[in-house]
Design a protein around this motif. Structure first.
Motif, mmCIF file in Angstrom:
data_model
loop_
_atom_site.group_PDB
_atom_site.id
_atom_site.type_symbol
_atom_site.label_atom_id
_atom_site.label_comp_id
_atom_site.label_asym_id
_atom_site.label_seq_id
_atom_site.Cartn_x
_atom_site.Cartn_y
_atom_site.Cartn_z
ATOM 1 N N LYS A 54 65.235 -11.771 -43.620
ATOM 2 C CA LYS A 54 65.542 -12.279 -44.960
ATOM 3 C C LYS A 54 66.750 -11.556 -45.539
ATOM 4 O O LYS A 54 67.588 -12.164 -46.210
ATOM 5 C CB LYS A 54 64.326 -12.112 -45.865
ATOM 6 N N GLN A 65 57.031 -15.151 -41.842
ATOM 7 C CA GLN A 65 58.076 -15.460 -42.822
ATOM 8 C C GLN A 65 59.180 -14.429 -42.659
ATOM 9 O O GLN A 65 58.983 -13.350 -42.103
ATOM 10 C CB GLN A 65 57.496 -15.497 -44.242
ATOM 11 N N SER A 66 60.360 -14.769 -43.148
ATOM 12 C CA SER A 66 61.563 -13.980 -42.845
ATOM 13 C C SER A 66 61.469 -12.535 -43.312
ATOM 14 O O SER A 66 62.063 -11.645 -42.713
ATOM 15 C CB SER A 66 62.790 -14.651 -43.468
ATOM 16 N N GLN A 109 52.872 -18.087 -48.593
ATOM 17 C CA GLN A 109 53.010 -19.528 -48.430
ATOM 18 C C GLN A 109 51.760 -20.184 -47.855
ATOM 19 O O GLN A 109 51.797 -21.346 -47.446
ATOM 20 C CB GLN A 109 54.192 -19.819 -47.503
ATOM 21 N N GLU A 159 64.418 -21.893 -43.136
ATOM 22 C CA GLU A 159 65.112 -20.892 -43.949
ATOM 23 C C GLU A 159 66.302 -20.302 -43.200
ATOM 24 O O GLU A 159 67.341 -20.028 -43.799
ATOM 25 C CB GLU A 159 64.139 -19.778 -44.352
ATOM 26 N N CYS A 178 67.629 -20.898 -47.571
ATOM 27 C CA CYS A 178 66.671 -20.843 -48.672
ATOM 28 C C CYS A 178 65.294 -21.186 -48.138
ATOM 29 O O CYS A 178 65.160 -21.788 -47.065
ATOM 30 C CB CYS A 178 67.060 -21.797 -49.808
ATOM 31 N N GLU A 179 64.266 -20.816 -48.879
ATOM 32 C CA GLU A 179 62.901 -21.044 -48.433
ATOM 33 C C GLU A 179 62.537 -22.527 -48.524
ATOM 34 O O GLU A 179 63.030 -23.248 -49.381
ATOM 35 C CB GLU A 179 61.921 -20.215 -49.266
ATOM 36 N N ASP A 231 59.644 -24.923 -49.562
ATOM 37 C CA ASP A 231 58.486 -24.773 -50.451
ATOM 38 C C ASP A 231 57.367 -25.763 -50.165
ATOM 39 O O ASP A 231 56.417 -25.888 -50.940
ATOM 40 C CB ASP A 231 58.926 -24.915 -51.908
#
Length: 395
Positions: free
Chosen positions: A193, A247-248, A274, A300, A305-306, A308
């Motif tokens: 990230k 996740q990142s 998430q 991402e 960007c994430e 959602d």
């Protein structure tokens, strides 16, 4: 004639002199009264003006005062929490004297509440490591006072050795404070990230990800994605499911490769950021959760960007239109032609990853984990509780 004129002037002057006071005083009095009235009028006007301004300012000050008061109260709470965490950390390090030395109490570099981050110096190995202190969730049935449980978990995490997994260097508890202590390698490059958002790992979480990031190159997405896939597959093959923790922020850049972390969160029942978005889509269980979480990570890496939702639409895919190859693998994961989410093995064998060679994996092929009976019982209890909560109306 001259005598008459002089007499007249003399008598006129005498009259003026004798009546001077009666002439000047009234005129001066009138002028003085006029000046007083003008001054009074100006003063009253100024008073009204300043009263109005004071009213406006006092209202503004009251409003600012409330906002400032709330900010200060929140800051005091945060400071008190940080101070308490620091004392707990120092207490713990004294209890295992000679192993770690405090370097820095970091700010909230992650999003998880009730967690504190510390940079510590590993005295024996002479390197910086990251220590976290996290309050055990109320939903967890792991007893921190049970020495047998502590021993079992420590041994289990030591068995998790893979070139694309961040190892758990130390796991411990502070039972009196209901705290879980975790020590792992610290990376100066930060997480995936941090790479996407071009931020520094030690910066406050709310600041370093406040602006949109920048997507990676195709070759980076393929390489990093394949590394995460291999680490994730190893965990799943050995009975561990990350369940939304892919996740990142949990992918650490260490030795120029991606190393997945966060898998320990599932053992203690920490919820993933998430997970609610993923669970709305899940129909087949934990395998599907891991694949969908990986799909959100791929997005991402490409879009910067994430994602959602687990049901991306055209507006989401438009952010990835510069890399049609990524759109294809995302559609394969989220909208598979067969009508169901593919397995990790199927994703790994997709043409997007098929030709990506991983030198580290070829040099260091990890062995299957040999879980003891106590480790298996611990995992069975965790899975059993998770299955019960999955069908709970309050989950």
């Amino acid at each position: 004639m001259e005598d008459t004129t002089n007499l007249t002037e003399t008598s006129t002057g005498s009259w003026i002199a004798s009546n001077y006071v009666y002439i000047v005083v009234p005129i001066g009095a009138v002028i003085f009264i006029i000046l007083c009235l003008v001054t009074l009028w100006i003063i009253r006007k100024c008073i009204r003006k300043y009263r109005q301004r004071d009213y406006d300012y006092s209202a503004l000050e009251d409003e600012m005062g409330l906002s400032e008061k709330l900010r200060l109260e929140r800051q005091m709470q945060l400071d008190a929490r940080r101070e308490s965490a620091l004392l707990n950390c120092q207490f713990y390090m004294r209890s295992i004297s000679g192993q770690y030395a405090m370097q820095e109490h970091l700010y909230d570099i992650g999003s998880r509440l009730n967690r504190n981050w510390f940079l510590v110096h590993d005295i024996r190995h002479k390197r910086l490591k990251l220590m976290t202190l996290t309050i055990k969730p109320a939903s967890s049935d792991i007893s921190l006072n049970n020495k047998s449980t502590r021993k079992t978990l420590k041994e289990m995490f030591k068995l998790i050795q893979h070139p694309y997994l961040l190892p758990v260097d130390n796991l411990d508890f502070i039972p009196e404070q209901d705290l879980v202590v975790l020590v792992q390698y610290f990376s100066f490059k930060g997480s995936l990230k941090d790479i996407i958002y071009k931020s520094k790992p030690k910066t406050l979480y709310d600041q370093k990800y406040s602006l949109p990031g920048q997507g990676l190159y195709l070759q980076q997405i393929q390489l990093y994605g394949k590394q995460v896939l291999e680490g994730l597959s190893y965990l799943v093959d050995n009975g561990f499911h990350v369940q939304g923790h892919v996740q990142s922020g949990n992918v650490i850049m260490y030795d120029d490769v991606c190393r997945l972390s966060g898998y320990e969160n599932t053992i203690f029942g920490y919820p993933a950021k998430q997970i609610h978005s993923i669970k709305r889509r899940v129909t087949r269980g934990k395998d599907e959760e891991d694949v969908l979480g990986f799909g959100m990570l791929l997005y991402e890496m490409c879009a910067g960007c994430e994602l959602d939702t687990c049901n991306p639409n055209d507006s989401h895919f438009q952010r990835c239109q510069h890399l049609p190859e990524v759109i294809q693998i995302l559609e394969y994961i989220f909208y598979n032609p067969k009508g169901k989410t593919p397995t990790l093995s199927q994703v790994k064998n997709h043409e997007f990853f098929r030709d990506i060679r991983l030198v580290d994996l070829q040099k260091n092929r990890p062995l299957p984990m040999q879980l003891t009976s106590s480790m298996k019982r611990s995992e069975e209890r965790r899975v059993g509780k998770e299955c019960r909560s999955r069908w709970s109306p309050y989950h």
